[in-house]
Motif scaffolding. Sequence first.
Motif, short mmCIF file in Angstrom:
data_model
loop_
_atom_site.label_atom_id
_atom_site.label_comp_id
_atom_site.label_asym_id
_atom_site.label_seq_id
_atom_site.Cartn_x
_atom_site.Cartn_y
_atom_site.Cartn_z
N ALA A 42 -10.01 -2.97 -6.00
CA ALA A 42 -9.63 -4.38 -5.92
C ALA A 42 -10.79 -5.26 -6.36
O ALA A 42 -10.60 -6.25 -7.09
N GLU A 66 0.84 -1.18 0.00
CA GLU A 66 0.00 0.00 0.00
C GLU A 66 0.88 1.24 0.00
O GLU A 66 1.85 1.32 0.75
N ASN A 87 -3.70 4.08 -2.23
CA ASN A 87 -3.89 3.22 -3.40
C ASN A 87 -3.18 1.89 -3.18
O ASN A 87 -2.06 1.84 -2.69
N ASN A 88 -3.84 0.83 -3.57
CA ASN A 88 -3.26 -0.50 -3.47
C ASN A 88 -2.74 -0.86 -4.85
O ASN A 88 -3.51 -0.98 -5.80
N SER A 89 -1.43 -1.06 -4.96
CA SER A 89 -0.84 -1.30 -6.28
C SER A 89 -1.32 -2.63 -6.86
O SER A 89 -1.47 -2.75 -8.07
N LYS A 90 -1.57 -3.63 -6.02
CA LYS A 90 -2.09 -4.90 -6.52
C LYS A 90 -3.49 -4.72 -7.09
O LYS A 90 -3.85 -5.35 -8.08
N GLU A 132 -5.89 -7.82 1.56
CA GLU A 132 -5.01 -6.84 2.21
C GLU A 132 -5.78 -5.57 2.58
O GLU A 132 -5.79 -5.16 3.73
N THR A 133 -6.34 -4.93 1.59
CA THR A 133 -7.11 -3.70 1.82
C THR A 133 -8.36 -3.75 0.95
O THR A 133 -8.29 -3.49 -0.25
N CYS A 144 -11.10 -2.65 -1.10
CA CYS A 144 -11.50 -1.38 -1.71
C CYS A 144 -12.22 -1.67 -3.02
O CYS A 144 -12.21 -2.80 -3.51
N ALA A 185 -5.36 -8.48 -3.21
CA ALA A 185 -5.60 -7.07 -2.90
C ALA A 185 -6.86 -6.90 -2.05
O ALA A 185 -6.88 -6.06 -1.15
#
Length: 93
Positions: free
Chosen positions: A55, A2, A7-10, A49-50, A52, A46
Amino acid sequence: METNNGNNSKAVVALVLGILAIVLSLFYWWAGVILGIIGIVLGSKARKETPCGMATAGFVCSIIGLVLGCLSIVCVLCALGALGSLAAAGAAM
Protein backbone atom coordinates in the motif's frame (compact mmCIF):
# COMPACT_ATOMS: atom_id res chain seq x y z
CA MET A 1 -11.32 -5.51 0.87
CA GLU A 2 -8.88 -7.93 2.30
CA THR A 3 -8.60 -11.43 0.93
CA ASN A 4 -7.86 -14.54 2.93
CA ASN A 5 -4.14 -14.66 2.18
CA GLY A 6 -3.52 -11.15 3.54
CA ASN A 7 -3.32 -9.28 0.24
CA ASN A 8 -5.10 -5.96 0.11
CA SER A 9 -6.72 -5.55 -3.31
CA LYS A 10 -6.74 -1.75 -3.00
CA ALA A 11 -3.01 -1.85 -2.35
CA VAL A 12 -2.43 -3.97 -5.44
CA VAL A 13 -4.54 -1.65 -7.61
CA ALA A 14 -2.78 1.41 -6.17
CA LEU A 15 0.61 -0.12 -6.97
CA VAL A 16 -0.40 -0.99 -10.53
CA LEU A 17 -1.87 2.48 -11.08
CA GLY A 18 1.24 4.08 -9.61
CA ILE A 19 3.53 2.17 -11.94
CA LEU A 20 1.31 2.98 -14.92
CA ALA A 21 1.24 6.63 -13.87
CA ILE A 22 5.04 6.78 -13.85
CA VAL A 23 5.37 5.14 -17.25
CA LEU A 24 2.51 6.96 -18.96
CA SER A 25 3.40 10.39 -17.57
CA LEU A 26 6.51 10.36 -19.73
CA PHE A 27 4.42 10.07 -22.91
CA TYR A 28 0.87 11.12 -21.99
CA TRP A 29 0.91 13.66 -19.16
CA TRP A 30 -2.86 13.58 -18.75
CA ALA A 31 -2.90 9.82 -18.18
CA GLY A 32 -0.14 10.11 -15.58
CA VAL A 33 -2.02 12.80 -13.70
CA ILE A 34 -5.34 10.95 -13.73
CA LEU A 35 -3.88 7.58 -12.77
CA GLY A 36 -1.69 9.23 -10.14
CA ILE A 37 -4.67 10.86 -8.44
CA ILE A 38 -6.69 7.64 -8.45
CA GLY A 39 -3.69 5.69 -7.15
CA ILE A 40 -3.12 8.19 -4.34
CA VAL A 41 -6.75 7.87 -3.21
CA LEU A 42 -6.69 4.07 -3.30
CA GLY A 43 -3.25 3.92 -1.70
CA SER A 44 -4.27 6.12 1.19
CA LYS A 45 -7.42 4.07 1.76
CA ALA A 46 -5.40 0.86 1.65
CA ARG A 47 -2.86 2.24 4.12
CA LYS A 48 -5.65 3.13 6.56
CA GLU A 49 -7.36 -0.27 6.27
CA THR A 50 -4.30 -2.52 6.47
CA PRO A 51 -0.92 -0.80 6.62
CA CYS A 52 1.44 -2.85 4.48
CA GLY A 53 4.42 -2.27 2.26
CA MET A 54 2.47 -2.73 -0.95
CA ALA A 55 0.00 0.00 0.00
CA THR A 56 2.85 2.37 0.81
CA ALA A 57 4.63 1.50 -2.43
CA GLY A 58 1.45 2.14 -4.43
CA PHE A 59 0.94 5.46 -2.65
CA VAL A 60 4.53 6.57 -3.30
CA CYS A 61 4.54 5.42 -6.94
CA SER A 62 1.28 7.29 -7.52
CA ILE A 63 2.76 10.47 -6.05
CA ILE A 64 5.82 10.11 -8.28
CA GLY A 65 3.60 9.55 -11.35
CA LEU A 66 1.51 12.61 -10.48
CA VAL A 67 4.61 14.78 -10.01
CA LEU A 68 6.12 13.56 -13.29
CA GLY A 69 2.86 14.28 -15.09
CA CYS A 70 2.77 17.81 -13.67
CA LEU A 71 6.43 18.33 -14.59
CA SER A 72 5.64 17.22 -18.13
CA ILE A 73 2.92 19.87 -18.31
CA VAL A 74 5.36 22.53 -17.09
CA CYS A 75 8.02 21.45 -19.59
CA VAL A 76 5.58 21.58 -22.50
CA LEU A 77 4.34 25.02 -21.48
CA CYS A 78 7.92 26.32 -21.12
CA ALA A 79 8.83 24.94 -24.54
CA LEU A 80 5.77 26.57 -26.10
CA GLY A 81 6.65 29.86 -24.41
CA ALA A 82 10.21 29.68 -25.71
CA LEU A 83 9.01 28.93 -29.22
CA GLY A 84 6.56 31.82 -29.02
CA SER A 85 9.26 34.24 -27.92
CA LEU A 86 11.55 33.03 -30.71
CA ALA A 87 8.79 33.51 -33.24
CA ALA A 88 8.08 36.99 -31.91
CA ALA A 89 11.79 37.89 -32.02
CA GLY A 90 12.06 36.56 -35.58
CA ALA A 91 9.01 38.52 -36.70
CA ALA A 92 10.42 41.73 -35.22
CA MET A 93 13.55 41.51 -37.37
